[in-house]
Write a protein that holds these residues in place. Structure first.
Motif, PDB file in Angstrom:
ATOM      1  N   TYR A 560       1.023  -1.321   0.256  1.00  0.00           N
ATOM      2  CA  TYR A 560      -0.159   0.454   0.279  1.00  0.00           C
ATOM      3  C   TYR A 560       0.345   0.765  -0.183  1.00  0.00           C
ATOM      4  N   LEU A 561       2.255   1.025   0.726  1.00  0.00           N
ATOM      5  CA  LEU A 561       3.344   2.020   1.028  1.00  0.00           C
ATOM      6  C   LEU A 561       3.344   2.421  -0.361  1.00  0.00           C
ATOM      7  N   ARG A 562       3.869   1.234  -0.666  1.00  0.00           N
ATOM      8  CA  ARG A 562       5.048   2.158  -2.281  1.00  0.00           C
ATOM      9  C   ARG A 562       3.761   2.972  -3.453  1.00  0.00           C
ATOM     10  N   LEU A 563       2.550   1.749  -3.350  1.00  0.00           N
ATOM     11  CA  LEU A 563       1.735   2.349  -4.415  1.00  0.00           C
ATOM     12  C   LEU A 563       1.470   3.987  -4.447  1.00  0.00           C
ATOM     13  N   ILE A 564       1.028   4.284  -3.543  1.00  0.00           N
ATOM     14  CA  ILE A 564       1.114   5.710  -2.586  1.00  0.00           C
ATOM     15  C   ILE A 564       2.385   6.111  -2.840  1.00  0.00           C
ATOM     16  N   GLU A 565       3.445   5.867  -2.644  1.00  0.00           N
ATOM     17  CA  GLU A 565       4.712   6.369  -3.036  1.00  0.00           C
ATOM     18  C   GLU A 565       4.905   6.788  -4.749  1.00  0.00           C
ATOM     19  N   CYS A 566       4.257   5.587  -5.215  1.00  0.00           N
ATOM     20  CA  CYS A 566       4.794   5.982  -6.966  1.00  0.00           C
ATOM     21  C   CYS A 566       2.871   6.856  -7.740  1.00  0.00           C
ATOM     22  N   GLY A 567       2.554   7.103  -6.248  1.00  0.00           N
ATOM     23  CA  GLY A 567       1.210   7.908  -6.792  1.00  0.00           C
ATOM     24  C   GLY A 567       0.103   7.564  -7.627  1.00  0.00           C
ATOM     25  N   LYS A 568      -0.174   6.503  -7.065  1.00  0.00           N
ATOM     26  CA  LYS A 568      -1.206   5.988  -7.146  1.00  0.00           C
ATOM     27  C   LYS A 568      -2.836   5.788  -6.906  1.00  0.00           C
ATOM     28  N   PHE A 569      -2.658   6.264  -5.565  1.00  0.00           N
ATOM     29  CA  PHE A 569      -3.208   6.330  -4.359  1.00  0.00           C
ATOM     30  C   PHE A 569      -4.148   7.854  -4.885  1.00  0.00           C
TER      31      PHE A 569
END
Length: 569
Positions: A560-569
């Motif tokens: 979840y944190l990795r996807l936030i860092e990638c700007g997915k959410f």
């Protein structure tokens, strides 16, 4: 259409005239000098002479009287207007020199003397002058009543240019003789004897785009000496006809303009500092390489100061190019949409993002990545031309030097390639060819005293998916793919060459063939053919890909944190 896209209420322009001015400005920035070869030079003189200049005054006789004798004055010297008849075979060097100076060009002369004639000396002088000249102007009958000397000179110039792997060459035959078909045939035949093959593109104009050769034949009575330089400058725009040629010519012109300032940056007061740094640096060769890079940086600074890229590669220049090529653009369909003139001008004005282009109102025109090659096809006219252009552009971007491309490889000092980071080699393994790129760090390829192993990444031959494209001696293109996963790494050993403390190639000059270079490995007695040198940054990129793949780390964080860092959410 373009007026609507690139500016409001843009004034009507003639695309042909606008583009010619663009090319002409580039030609003027590049051209600096010319050499004129003629055996019948003269300087016109029309000095008016007053009657007083022909009075002879006797010395005072001591009695306070003087005696004046009237000389016989030739009528033609005191005439208000002296009639001047142009001899079509003679060259007024003053008018030619002045006209070139007005165009901003320096003009040199080679003037063979018919009364003290030595053909070998004349040929040598002409070749030396032609070697450093942008424009060569030569008389057709250079000795006596025969064109044989000029024909020999044309052949010798062609041979010299072919030996250099080609160079930009502009020759003007400037003659008082009637320009007949036989002259045209002789010009083409003479150049062909030296390996240059030009085609007729206009009356008295011969051109080879592939060999960068332009020849014009001009009659002296048709174009007067005072008009010759401007005529030649306009003809030279044929070389500038394109975004890339006009940029390159203007960039070289900028370096030429600033070269006298550039050399002052390398003052002899820096000698001791350079020597000191070389003596205390390991390896010392890196300091010489640094100085070479600094000089290249000065060239880059000169190009920047003259705003060459802005003037010849930016939006305004591209718009002029699109205008002139508008009739050659071929629409390409993708899905229910089209890559057409409207979309091309829109891309020029507003750019592109990951999804596609946007109108002035912000509406999206989708252009997925898998369809973006349609832009190249549309501009080139068809898929085959697009592929050819893209492959040539890719080679220019990737290679610092090419073995069988357009790179000049033959210098006066007998240059040889060195084995270093980015060197591309080919090994014949039975019926198969294997390709390798050297990944040994450049600092480990210097100061070699004994047999040394070099590390190579082997490429996979793939003409549909490739990391780089190269040209082989047969003229065919070869795609090479470097695998990041499961790479094949090989080590081969080589001996340094002589006292150079480097591994240098061996030159081969097959009769009737193209010069090539090889490297011989001591580990397997295998001979490798040198294919070129990939630019250092590109070779380092392949090394980084390998390192990145080998340094991968498994799951070490919240997804979840990795996807936030990638700007997915």
């Amino acid at each position: 259409m373009q007026a609507e896209v690139l500016g409001e209420a843009a004034p009507a322009v003639n695309p042909q005239e606008d583009w010619f001015k663009h090319c002409l400005s580039s030609a003027r920035k590049f051209l600096k000098n010319a050499v004129v070869i003629d055996n019948e030079p003269f300087v016109e003189s029309k000095r008016k002479v007053s009657i007083d200049e022909f009075r002879i005054v006797a010395p005072d006789d001591g009695m306070g009287d003087t005696t004046i004798f009237e000389a016989v004055v030739p009528v033609e010297l005191v005439a208000e207007e002296q009639e001047y008849t142009i001899d079509p075979h003679r060259l007024d060097v003053r008018k030619v020199s002045d006209a070139f100076a007005e165009e901003g060009l320096n003009c040199a002369f080679v003037l063979p003397d018919d009364n003290d004639f030595n053909e070998e000396i004349v040929v040598k002088r002409v070749l030396n002058a032609a070697l450093i000249s942008d424009i060569v102007v030569i008389d057709w009958y250079l000795y006596g009543d025969s064109p044989n000397l000029t024909r020999r000179i044309l052949k010798e110039i062609a041979l010299s240019d072919v030996a250099e792997n080609g160079r930009l060459r502009f020759i003007c035959i400037y003659t008082g003789q009637p320009v007949v078909d036989q002259v045209y045939m002789d010009v083409r035949e003479s150049l062909g004897g030296g390996g240059i093959y030009v085609e007729v593109v206009d009356e008295g104009v011969f051109f080879s785009k592939e060999q960068s050769y332009l020849v014009t034949v001009i009659n002296k009575a048709a174009v007067l000496p005072s008009d010759l330089p401007s005529n030649l400058v306009c003809s030279f725009t044929r070389f500038a006809d394109g975004l890339m040629p006009s940029f390159a010519l203007a960039a070289v012109g900028a370096i030429r303009k600033n070269i006298h300032h550039m050399v002052t940056r390398f003052d002899k007061g820096l000698d001791s500092a350079y020597v000191a740094n070389r003596l205390i640096t390991n390896p010392p060769e890196d300091v010489a390489e640094l100085m070479r890079e600094l000089l290249v940086s000065e060239c880059d600074n000169a190009v920047g100061l003259e705003s060459v890229a802005d003037q010849y590669l930016d939006k305004e220049a591209v718009e002029k190019w699109l205008n002139i090529k508008e009739g050659e653009i071929v629409s390409q369909a993708y899905g229910k949409k089209q890559v057409d003139k409207t979309l091309l001008y829109l891309l020029l004005k507003n750019g592109i993002d990951d999804k596609g282009a946007r109108t002035d109102a912000g509406d999206l025109i989708s252009l997925p990545g898998e369809h973006r090659n349609k832009v190249s096809i549309s501009l080139a006219g068809d898929e085959e031309k697009s592929k050819e252009a893209e492959l040539s552009f890719s080679r220019l971007v990737v290679f610092k030097r090419e073995a069988f491309g357009d790179t000049k490889l033959i210098g006066t000092e007998g240059w040889l390639p060195s084995l270093t980071t980015g060197t591309l080699l080919r090994m014949q393994d039975g019926e198969a060819r294997r390709y390798f790129i050297c990944l040994t760090p450049a600092c480990d390829t210097l100061r070699l005293l004994k047999e040394t192993p070099f590390v190579f990444l082997e490429a996979v031959i793939d003409d549909s998916r490739y990391s780089l494209i190269l040209k082989e001696e047969e003229g065919n293109s070869r795609g090479l793919y470097f695998r990041e996963k499961h790479p094949t790494l090989m080590t081969y050993s080589f001996l340094p060459t002589g006292n150079s403390q480097r591994v240098r190639g061996e030159q081969h000059k097959p009769e009737g063939g193209k010069t090539f270079f090889t490297f011989s490995s001591t580990s397997n007695q295998q001979r490798f053919t040198w294919l070129g040198e990939v630019r250092y940054a590109r070779a380092a990129s392949e090394m980084a890909k390998l390192a990145g793949n080998w340094m991968r780390i498994g799951i070490n964080d919240s997804e979840y944190l990795r996807l936030i860092e990638c700007g997915k959410f």
